[in-house]
Motif scaffolding. Structure first.
Motif, PDB file in Angstrom:
ATOM      1  N   MET A   1       7.368   1.345   9.528  1.00 34.91           N
ATOM      2  CA  MET A   1       5.938   1.677   9.416  1.00 34.91           C
ATOM      3  C   MET A   1       5.132   0.732  10.291  1.00 34.91           C
ATOM      4  O   MET A   1       5.302  -0.491  10.234  1.00 34.91           O
ATOM      5  CB  MET A   1       5.503   1.545   7.950  1.00 34.91           C
ATOM      6  N   ASN A   2       4.247   1.277  11.148  1.00 28.39           N
ATOM      7  CA  ASN A   2       3.505   0.415  12.048  1.00 28.39           C
ATOM      8  C   ASN A   2       2.425  -0.373  11.318  1.00 28.39           C
ATOM      9  O   ASN A   2       1.988  -0.021  10.222  1.00 28.39           O
ATOM     10  CB  ASN A   2       2.912   1.219  13.213  1.00 28.39           C
ATOM     11  N   TYR A   4      -0.742  -0.759  11.937  1.00 28.27           N
ATOM     12  CA  TYR A   4      -1.998  -0.044  11.715  1.00 28.27           C
ATOM     13  C   TYR A   4      -1.920   0.807  10.457  1.00 28.27           C
ATOM     14  O   TYR A   4      -2.818   0.770   9.611  1.00 28.27           O
ATOM     15  CB  TYR A   4      -2.327   0.850  12.916  1.00 28.27           C
ATOM     16  N   LYS A   5      -0.847   1.566  10.322  1.00 22.32           N
ATOM     17  CA  LYS A   5      -0.697   2.467   9.184  1.00 22.32           C
ATOM     18  C   LYS A   5      -0.578   1.699   7.866  1.00 22.32           C
ATOM     19  O   LYS A   5      -1.107   2.123   6.836  1.00 22.32           O
ATOM     20  CB  LYS A   5       0.530   3.357   9.380  1.00 22.32           C
ATOM     21  N   LYS A   6       0.075   0.551   7.913  1.00 20.24           N
ATOM     22  CA  LYS A   6       0.352  -0.187   6.682  1.00 20.24           C
ATOM     23  C   LYS A   6      -0.805  -1.073   6.235  1.00 20.24           C
ATOM     24  O   LYS A   6      -1.063  -1.211   5.028  1.00 20.24           O
ATOM     25  CB  LYS A   6       1.606  -1.037   6.865  1.00 20.24           C
ATOM     26  N   LYS A   9      -5.478   0.187   8.872  1.00 22.13           N
ATOM     27  CA  LYS A   9      -6.230   1.407   8.547  1.00 22.13           C
ATOM     28  C   LYS A   9      -7.028   1.225   7.261  1.00 22.13           C
ATOM     29  O   LYS A   9      -8.205   1.598   7.191  1.00 22.13           O
ATOM     30  CB  LYS A   9      -5.268   2.596   8.426  1.00 22.13           C
ATOM     31  N   SER A 110      -9.245   8.088   2.650  1.00 27.28           N
ATOM     32  CA  SER A 110      -9.393   7.323   3.893  1.00 27.28           C
ATOM     33  C   SER A 110     -10.520   7.978   4.689  1.00 27.28           C
ATOM     34  O   SER A 110     -10.927   9.103   4.391  1.00 27.28           O
ATOM     35  CB  SER A 110      -8.086   7.359   4.690  1.00 27.28           C
ATOM     36  N   GLY A 113      -7.877  11.668   7.557  1.00 26.28           N
ATOM     37  CA  GLY A 113      -6.642  12.156   6.951  1.00 26.28           C
ATOM     38  C   GLY A 113      -6.804  13.625   6.615  1.00 26.28           C
ATOM     39  O   GLY A 113      -7.887  14.191   6.791  1.00 26.28           O
ATOM     40  N   VAL A 135       0.014  10.810   3.082  1.00 26.90           N
ATOM     41  CA  VAL A 135      -1.024   9.839   3.442  1.00 26.90           C
ATOM     42  C   VAL A 135      -2.273  10.116   2.602  1.00 26.90           C
ATOM     43  O   VAL A 135      -2.379  11.166   1.967  1.00 26.90           O
ATOM     44  CB  VAL A 135      -1.394   9.939   4.940  1.00 26.90           C
ATOM     45  N   LEU A 167       0.261   9.570  13.020  1.00 23.96           N
ATOM     46  CA  LEU A 167      -0.814   8.683  12.615  1.00 23.96           C
ATOM     47  C   LEU A 167      -0.766   7.387  13.428  1.00 23.96           C
ATOM     48  O   LEU A 167       0.245   6.695  13.461  1.00 23.96           O
ATOM     49  CB  LEU A 167      -0.701   8.378  11.126  1.00 23.96           C
ATOM     50  N   SER A 168      -1.862   7.073  14.084  1.00 22.94           N
ATOM     51  CA  SER A 168      -1.968   5.849  14.873  1.00 22.94           C
ATOM     52  C   SER A 168      -3.432   5.526  15.094  1.00 22.94           C
ATOM     53  O   SER A 168      -4.317   6.348  14.824  1.00 22.94           O
ATOM     54  CB  SER A 168      -1.271   6.020  16.228  1.00 22.94           C
ATOM     55  N   ASP A 172      -6.575   8.282  15.391  1.00 22.39           N
ATOM     56  CA  ASP A 172      -7.776   8.205  14.565  1.00 22.39           C
ATOM     57  C   ASP A 172      -9.037   8.085  15.424  1.00 22.39           C
ATOM     58  O   ASP A 172     -10.086   8.638  15.069  1.00 22.39           O
ATOM     59  CB  ASP A 172      -7.681   7.027  13.596  1.00 22.39           C
TER      60      ASP A 172
END
Length: 204
Positions: A1-2, A4-6, A9, A110, A113, A135, A167-168, A172
């Protein structure tokens, strides 16, 4: 999981929603009073249970754009009959979505999403379509940038799942800029010939 996503964001969601609620409080207050009178006593806010991340149910809050007028048998009139001129403006400018900043601040949603849909749709999704709940749902999303309510449900779910898989931070950013453009031109507000999006029945 990157990263940003974890982590990032959610940090952006908290900062942006908190700042947005503070800065927009005069606008939110004026619209609340405006709708209170336009909705003929039906109230200015609309609360409804929606499924969030992992299918967890929460109550989404939006500005109420329709009256609660009913026919002689006690049934609600069609959406097109209950949608007021004020409500139509609030909806077309996406002002009705602004109270959801509170849902974002709380962590239910969020900024970006898949849109949170009705609870009754949950058993109608295919396993692939249900992946949209991997998400947090958003105030705006990838599907809203590509047709909003003017595209088919099937296409909308395909776009939602695409977002989940892609998702990145850059994705977004594209959603934010495209959403601003869509709001300014008031594009894709409803399906053709309807005041609102038609209900999902598992096939459309």
């Amino acid at each position: 999981m990157n990263l940003y996503k974890k982590f990032l964001k959610r940090a952006i969601d908290i900062t942006a929603s908190g700042s947005g609620l503070l800065l927009l409080s005069p606008v939110l207050g004026c619209v609340t009073v405006w709708l209170h009178f336009a909705n003929k006593g039906a109230g200015a806010f609309f609360f409804q249970e929606r499924p969030g991340k992992g299918g967890k149910i929460f109550k989404v809050v939006k500005f109420k754009t329709m009256t609660d007028e009913r026919d002689s048998e006690g049934n609600l009139l069609p959406d097109s009959k209950r949608l007021t001129k004020v409500g139509k403006f609030v909806r077309s400018t996406s002002i009705d979505e602004l109270p959801q900043l509170w849902n974002v601040l709380k962590g239910d949603m969020s900024l970006i999403g898949p849109r949170p849909l009705l609870v009754k749709y949950l058993p109608l999704y295919t396993p692939e379509q249900a992946r949209r709940h991997e998400v947090r749902p958003g105030i705006t999303g990838w599907a809203q940038c590509h047709g909003r309510n003017a595209i088919s449900w099937k296409k909308k779910f395909e776009l939602d799942v695409w977002y989940v898989d892609n998702l990145s931070f850059m994705t977004d950013c594209k959603v934010i800029f495209t959403t601003i453009k869509k709001v300014l031109v008031r594009e894709g507000i409803s399906a053709e010939g309807q005041a609102t999006m038609e209900a999902f029945n598992g096939h459309n």
